[in-house]
Every structure is written in C-alpha cells, then in structure tokens.
Design a protein around this motif. Structure first.
Motif, mmCIF file in Angstrom:
data_model
loop_
_atom_site.group_PDB
_atom_site.id
_atom_site.type_symbol
_atom_site.label_atom_id
_atom_site.label_comp_id
_atom_site.label_asym_id
_atom_site.label_seq_id
_atom_site.Cartn_x
_atom_site.Cartn_y
_atom_site.Cartn_z
ATOM 1 N N ASP A 80 0.821 -1.212 0.000
ATOM 2 C CA ASP A 80 0.000 0.000 0.000
ATOM 3 C C ASP A 80 0.856 1.263 0.000
ATOM 4 O O ASP A 80 0.463 2.283 -0.585
ATOM 5 C CB ASP A 80 -0.948 0.008 1.198
ATOM 6 C CG ASP A 80 -2.310 -0.590 0.859
ATOM 7 O OD1 ASP A 80 -2.536 -0.880 -0.340
ATOM 8 O OD2 ASP A 80 -3.130 -0.773 1.768
ATOM 9 N N PHE A 81 2.015 1.206 0.653
ATOM 10 C CA PHE A 81 2.911 2.359 0.566
ATOM 11 C C PHE A 81 3.401 2.543 -0.869
ATOM 12 O O PHE A 81 3.566 3.680 -1.332
ATOM 13 C CB PHE A 81 4.111 2.204 1.504
ATOM 14 C CG PHE A 81 5.088 3.351 1.402
ATOM 15 C CD1 PHE A 81 4.765 4.590 1.921
ATOM 16 C CD2 PHE A 81 6.311 3.181 0.774
ATOM 17 C CE1 PHE A 81 5.649 5.653 1.822
ATOM 18 C CE2 PHE A 81 7.200 4.240 0.664
ATOM 19 C CZ PHE A 81 6.872 5.476 1.195
ATOM 20 N N GLY A 82 3.618 1.431 -1.568
ATOM 21 C CA GLY A 82 3.985 1.530 -2.983
ATOM 22 C C GLY A 82 2.891 2.198 -3.797
ATOM 23 O O GLY A 82 3.168 3.042 -4.662
ATOM 24 N N ARG A 83 1.627 1.827 -3.544
ATOM 25 C CA ARG A 83 0.513 2.466 -4.256
ATOM 26 C C ARG A 83 0.445 3.959 -3.918
ATOM 27 O O ARG A 83 0.212 4.793 -4.790
ATOM 28 C CB ARG A 83 -0.802 1.776 -3.890
ATOM 29 C CG ARG A 83 -0.901 0.342 -4.388
ATOM 30 C CD ARG A 83 -2.275 -0.259 -4.129
ATOM 31 N NE ARG A 83 -2.343 -1.629 -4.608
ATOM 32 C CZ ARG A 83 -2.103 -2.699 -3.857
ATOM 33 N NH1 ARG A 83 -1.808 -2.541 -2.570
ATOM 34 N NH2 ARG A 83 -2.167 -3.912 -4.359
ATOM 35 N N PHE A 84 0.629 4.265 -2.646
ATOM 36 C CA PHE A 84 0.625 5.663 -2.217
ATOM 37 C C PHE A 84 1.732 6.447 -2.928
ATOM 38 O O PHE A 84 1.519 7.570 -3.419
ATOM 39 C CB PHE A 84 0.813 5.721 -0.703
ATOM 40 C CG PHE A 84 0.917 7.109 -0.136
ATOM 41 C CD1 PHE A 84 -0.189 7.951 -0.139
ATOM 42 C CD2 PHE A 84 2.105 7.569 0.401
ATOM 43 C CE1 PHE A 84 -0.103 9.238 0.397
ATOM 44 C CE2 PHE A 84 2.191 8.845 0.935
ATOM 45 C CZ PHE A 84 1.091 9.674 0.927
ATOM 46 N N ALA A 85 2.909 5.849 -3.018
ATOM 47 C CA ALA A 85 4.031 6.506 -3.689
ATOM 48 C C ALA A 85 3.755 6.702 -5.172
ATOM 49 O O ALA A 85 4.115 7.735 -5.760
ATOM 50 C CB ALA A 85 5.309 5.688 -3.488
ATOM 51 N N LEU A 86 3.128 5.723 -5.799
ATOM 52 C CA LEU A 86 2.814 5.849 -7.230
ATOM 53 C C LEU A 86 1.787 6.955 -7.467
ATOM 54 O O LEU A 86 1.889 7.704 -8.450
ATOM 55 C CB LEU A 86 2.296 4.509 -7.762
ATOM 56 C CG LEU A 86 3.341 3.394 -7.874
ATOM 57 C CD1 LEU A 86 2.666 2.065 -8.186
ATOM 58 C CD2 LEU A 86 4.371 3.721 -8.944
ATOM 59 N N ILE A 87 0.795 7.067 -6.590
ATOM 60 C CA ILE A 87 -0.220 8.123 -6.747
ATOM 61 C C ILE A 87 0.420 9.502 -6.589
ATOM 62 O O ILE A 87 0.245 10.389 -7.427
ATOM 63 C CB ILE A 87 -1.352 7.931 -5.721
ATOM 64 C CG1 ILE A 87 -2.156 6.676 -6.035
ATOM 65 C CG2 ILE A 87 -2.280 9.155 -5.713
ATOM 66 C CD1 ILE A 87 -3.122 6.282 -4.931
ATOM 67 N N GLY A 90 5.144 -0.286 -12.780
ATOM 68 C CA GLY A 90 4.588 -0.980 -13.939
ATOM 69 C C GLY A 90 5.217 -2.336 -14.185
ATOM 70 O O GLY A 90 4.524 -3.297 -14.539
ATOM 71 N N PHE A 91 6.531 -2.446 -13.983
ATOM 72 C CA PHE A 91 7.234 -3.695 -14.271
ATOM 73 C C PHE A 91 7.183 -4.688 -13.113
ATOM 74 O O PHE A 91 7.064 -5.895 -13.329
ATOM 75 C CB PHE A 91 8.712 -3.413 -14.602
ATOM 76 C CG PHE A 91 8.971 -3.046 -16.030
ATOM 77 C CD1 PHE A 91 9.182 -4.013 -16.995
ATOM 78 C CD2 PHE A 91 8.988 -1.725 -16.418
ATOM 79 C CE1 PHE A 91 9.414 -3.675 -18.317
ATOM 80 C CE2 PHE A 91 9.228 -1.362 -17.741
ATOM 81 C CZ PHE A 91 9.439 -2.337 -18.690
ATOM 82 N N ALA A 92 7.303 -4.176 -11.870
ATOM 83 C CA ALA A 92 7.492 -5.077 -10.732
ATOM 84 C C ALA A 92 6.376 -5.020 -9.703
ATOM 85 O O ALA A 92 6.375 -5.814 -8.767
ATOM 86 C CB ALA A 92 8.836 -4.768 -10.051
ATOM 87 N N GLY A 93 5.433 -4.081 -9.815
ATOM 88 C CA GLY A 93 4.298 -4.036 -8.913
ATOM 89 C C GLY A 93 4.493 -3.079 -7.749
ATOM 90 O O GLY A 93 5.584 -2.560 -7.518
ATOM 91 N N PRO A 94 3.428 -2.848 -6.969
ATOM 92 C CA PRO A 94 3.452 -1.858 -5.893
ATOM 93 C C PRO A 94 4.457 -2.161 -4.784
ATOM 94 O O PRO A 94 5.035 -1.245 -4.214
ATOM 95 C CB PRO A 94 2.017 -1.890 -5.351
ATOM 96 C CG PRO A 94 1.188 -2.433 -6.469
ATOM 97 C CD PRO A 94 2.081 -3.400 -7.186
ATOM 98 N N ALA A 95 4.660 -3.446 -4.449
ATOM 99 C CA ALA A 95 5.580 -3.760 -3.359
ATOM 100 C C ALA A 95 6.999 -3.327 -3.699
ATOM 101 O O ALA A 95 7.692 -2.705 -2.886
ATOM 102 C CB ALA A 95 5.536 -5.258 -3.051
ATOM 103 N N ALA A 96 7.447 -3.652 -4.911
ATOM 104 C CA ALA A 96 8.778 -3.221 -5.340
ATOM 105 C C ALA A 96 8.849 -1.703 -5.410
ATOM 106 O O ALA A 96 9.870 -1.096 -5.064
ATOM 107 C CB ALA A 96 9.113 -3.836 -6.704
ATOM 108 N N ALA A 97 7.752 -1.081 -5.830
ATOM 109 C CA ALA A 97 7.722 0.380 -5.900
ATOM 110 C C ALA A 97 7.858 0.986 -4.508
ATOM 111 O O ALA A 97 8.476 2.048 -4.340
ATOM 112 C CB ALA A 97 6.425 0.858 -6.556
ATOM 113 N N GLY A 98 7.286 0.329 -3.488
ATOM 114 C CA GLY A 98 7.398 0.833 -2.129
ATOM 115 C C GLY A 98 8.835 0.845 -1.645
ATOM 116 O O GLY A 98 9.304 1.847 -1.079
#
Length: 438
Positions: free
Chosen positions: A43-50, A256-264
């Motif tokens: 969810d932190f990854g999603r927050f960061a992407l937004i 986009g490539f690795a998903g929200p967890a990696a983005a977090g």
C-alpha cells in the motif's frame, strides 16, 4: 558588488534554504516512517505511485515562473520600472492558472480512461484524482520567485517548512484515527493547501498582491519589456519536466514492471537519496539570483574563479554525503521503514550516486540560464533522459527495480557530461557569459 559580496549573498540564501530543507529532511523521515509502517510495503507503494504521478503531472504542465520573475524582475526592480514588474508578475500568475486548468483536464481524462490505475480499489480512485487536482491548484512557483527576487529567502524557507510540519501532523492523526491509503492522501492534500496559502501570504509582504491586482496586462507589452521571455519560459519548463522525469519515471516504471511492493521499497530508497539531490536543487535556487546579477558585471576572469569555487564546493559536498549513505544507508532504511525495506539498500547506493553526480554539476544549469542558453540546456537534458529511459527499458525486464536504479545513475552522468560540454563550448566561443553580456 564584489565577488566576495556575491558569494556571501549566495551563502546567506543557501543557509536559509538548507535550514528549511534540513528540517524538511528530518521531518520527512518521520512522516514517511509513519506511512510505511501504517500502510505496509504494497500500500505504501501504491501511495508513492499516486503522489509521484500527481507530482509528475503537475511539473509537466506547469512552468518554472520563479525563474522568469527573478531573471527579468531584478532588472525591472533595479531600474525602478514598477509597472513593468507588475505586468511580469501578473503574467506569471496567469501562466500558472493556465497550467492548473490544463492539468485538471488531463487528470479528468486519465481517471475516465484508466479508472483502475495502480490496481486501486474503485473507492480510492476519486481521492487519488482529488490529490492530483490539489497538487495542480497549489502551484506556487510565482510567489516563491517573488520572495527570491526580493532576497526574502528567510520567508521562503518559512513557507517551505509548512509542508513537512503539516504532513507530520497529518500522519500522526491518520495513524491514530484513519489508518489507510485515503487518510494519507487527504493529509498530504491538506498540507499542500496550507503551504500554498502560507507562500502567498508571505509573498504579499513584498507588495506583490497590490501589483498583481492592478490593470489587466497587455501581453505584447510584456514580451517587448522582457526580450527572450517565451524561449526562456519554454526552456525552463523543459528542464524542470525532464529533470523530474529523470527522478520520477524510475518509480513509475518500477510500479509498472514489478508491482506496488517493489515500488514501495524503491520509493523509500529514493526518498533518502533525494536528500542529496536536494542539495543541488537548493544550490541552484540560492545561486540563481546572484548569477543573474553577477553575469552583467563580473569580468571573465572573476566569473571563472567564482564558477570554479562553486564546482569545488559541490564536488566536496557530493563526496561527503555519498560516504554517509554508503556507511549508514541500510540501517536508515530499516529504521525508517522496517526490515521489509532493507532490500532497497542496493537501490539507494545507485540513486545516491546519481544524486552525487547531479550535485557535482549543480552550477552548470544556472550558468547556462543566466546567459540565455535555456534551449541548449534543455536539449542536453532531453538527450540524457532519452538515454536513461532506453537503458531502463533494456535492464528492467532482466533485473527489475535494480535496472531503474542503474538507469537513474547513468542518466545523471549523461546529463552532467552533456551540460558540461554545452557550457564549455559556450565559454570557448564567447569567453564567458559575463563577457557576452557586457
């Protein structure tokens, strides 16, 4: 004014910016730590992407009007052209308003075309869109430029401090009363609104509101009074857009490539590495008004010595911070985000290296802007960003988020080299900007 006096002015400006941003850096680690531990990795990854997407969109459609206000406003103020200064500030406000409207249209189209962006629950999408709109409505480049033009860096630092304080207060309240993605988006949006209001309130102390609320400006007159305004406006926008693309695109591509967890994990590493990048941004902001003043008066030899001193200071600061990141980076990631974020250390090293390179070359862009070479600087940035994107597309399918980190490092190196080449060629052809201006 002597070179020593100008260096002192830069140091004072930088001191206020560093004081403000040191506070921001410390507080950001606290409120990011609250967010990571409350939301968790995905969810932190999603927050960061937004938030990253909203910031990217705001930068793409907006213009760095503060540079226009400083570049041309100093000349008008020095010559006592009050009416010309008022028209310039009015134009800057109208440009920001147009940027806001354009951005809101783009947000609306994105939300209609891709309502499931970032894999969000449909109930969260309106809040994500609302945060993006707030980011656009609270563009504050013009009042910031007004404060810098009048050397009110203390007030500008005070305005900038509102954001981290409000985010920290919001994060504490959200953790206690509304833990979740929506709560943090609302808290961050309110912090942006409060910072915008504070910036304009402080800029009003310079008499800016009285000037801006004057008679409707004539744009033909504005262009005549500020020669080269449109090319500089486009060039400054191009540089800010490309610079942000170099910093934010890796995060969006990781998502986009690795998903929200990696983005977090990547986002927290980038947050820490950005402390180094901020030093170069702060140096640019502090030096730009004095660069504009010095470019008209310094001899070629004096100007070269000043640039050399700034470059040496930048390299020294870059080496020091890079060493601190290498030694303490892993522990800091775990301290702020928890054990799950420790895997981001390898990303942090590459991203900190990118920030070190940007810091070492921090003087290049303000010098090029001061001698009206914004287009050349923009083309150099564009080439570096294109190289960075190509490298990330090549590496990320193979090594994931690490490829984005390596791409960011390579992009910073390419940008510094290309900007250095442009500046060197200009110096060989014209002596220095000071000589050309005289």
């Amino acid at each position: 004014m002597s070179l020593r006096a100008r260096a002192g002015a830069v140091a004072r400006n930088l001191g206020w910016l560093l004081a403000s941003n040191a506070l921001m850096a410390v507080l950001s680690l606290v409120y990011i730590g609250i967010a990571t531990r409350t939301l968790g990795l995905a969810d932190f990854g999603r927050f960061a992407l937004i938030t990253g997407t909203a910031q990217t969109l705001a930068t793409l459609v907006s213009f760095e009007t503060w540079k226009l206000v400083v570049q041309y406003g100093l000349a008008h103020e020095g010559a006592g052209r009050e009416a010309a200064l008022a028209r310039l500030e009015q134009a800057a406000v109208l440009i920001e308003a147009a940027s806001t409207l354009l951005g809101i249209v783009v947000v609306t189209v994105i939300c209609l075309a891709a309502p499931a962006l970032f894999g969000l629950d449909p109930a969260v999408v309106p809040f994500a869109a609302g945060y993006a709109v707030v980011q656009l409505v609270t563009l504050r480049s013009t009042p910031t430029g007004i404060l810098r033009m009048h050397d009110r860096f203390r007030l500008a630092a005070l305005a900038d401090s509102v954001q981290p304080l409000m985010r920290l207060a919001g994060a504490v309240l959200v953790q206690r009363w509304a833990p979740g993605l929506v709560g943090f988006l609302v808290a961050w949006a309110l912090a942006e609104l409060m910072t915008w209001a504070a910036t304009w309130a402080l800029a009003a102390q310079t008499g800016a509101l009285r000037r801006i609320c004057g008679p409707r400006p004539d744009f033909a007159t504005i262009r005549h009074e500020n020669p080269g305004l449109v090319p500089m406006l486009l060039g400054a926008n191009g540089q800010s857009s490309l610079g942000l693309a170099a910093r934010q695109l890796p995060l969006l591509m990781v998502g986009g490539f690795a998903g929200p967890a990696a983005a977090g994990a990547f986002r927290l590493a980038a947050q820490l590495a950005n402390a180094l990048s901020k030093l170069s941004i702060l140096l640019t902001r502090a030096a730009f008004p004095e660069m504009v003043r010095a470019i008209r008066s310094a001899s070629p030899a004096v100007f070269r010595r000043g640039v050399l001193r700034v470059a040496i200071a930048c390299v020294g600061a870059a080496g020091l911070v890079m060493g601190l990141v290498a030694v303490c980076g892993h522990q800091l990631l775990v301290l702020v985000g928890g054990a799950a974020f420790g895997a981001g250390y390898v990303y942090l090293l590459w991203l900190a290296g990118a920030g070190a390179i940007e810091l070492a070359a921090a003087a290049f862009e303000p010098i090029l802007l001061s001698v009206h070479r914004a287009v050349s600087a923009t083309l150099a940035r564009a080439g570096a960003v294109a190289f960075q994107i190509a490298l990330m597309l090549l590496l990320m399918p193979r090594i994931g988020a690490l490829g984005a980190s390596i791409g960011a490092f390579a992009g910073s190196a390419a940008a510094s080299i290309l900007l250095g080449v442009v500046l060197w060629r200009y110096a060989l052809r014209h002596g220095t900007g000071a000589q050309a201006a005289s």
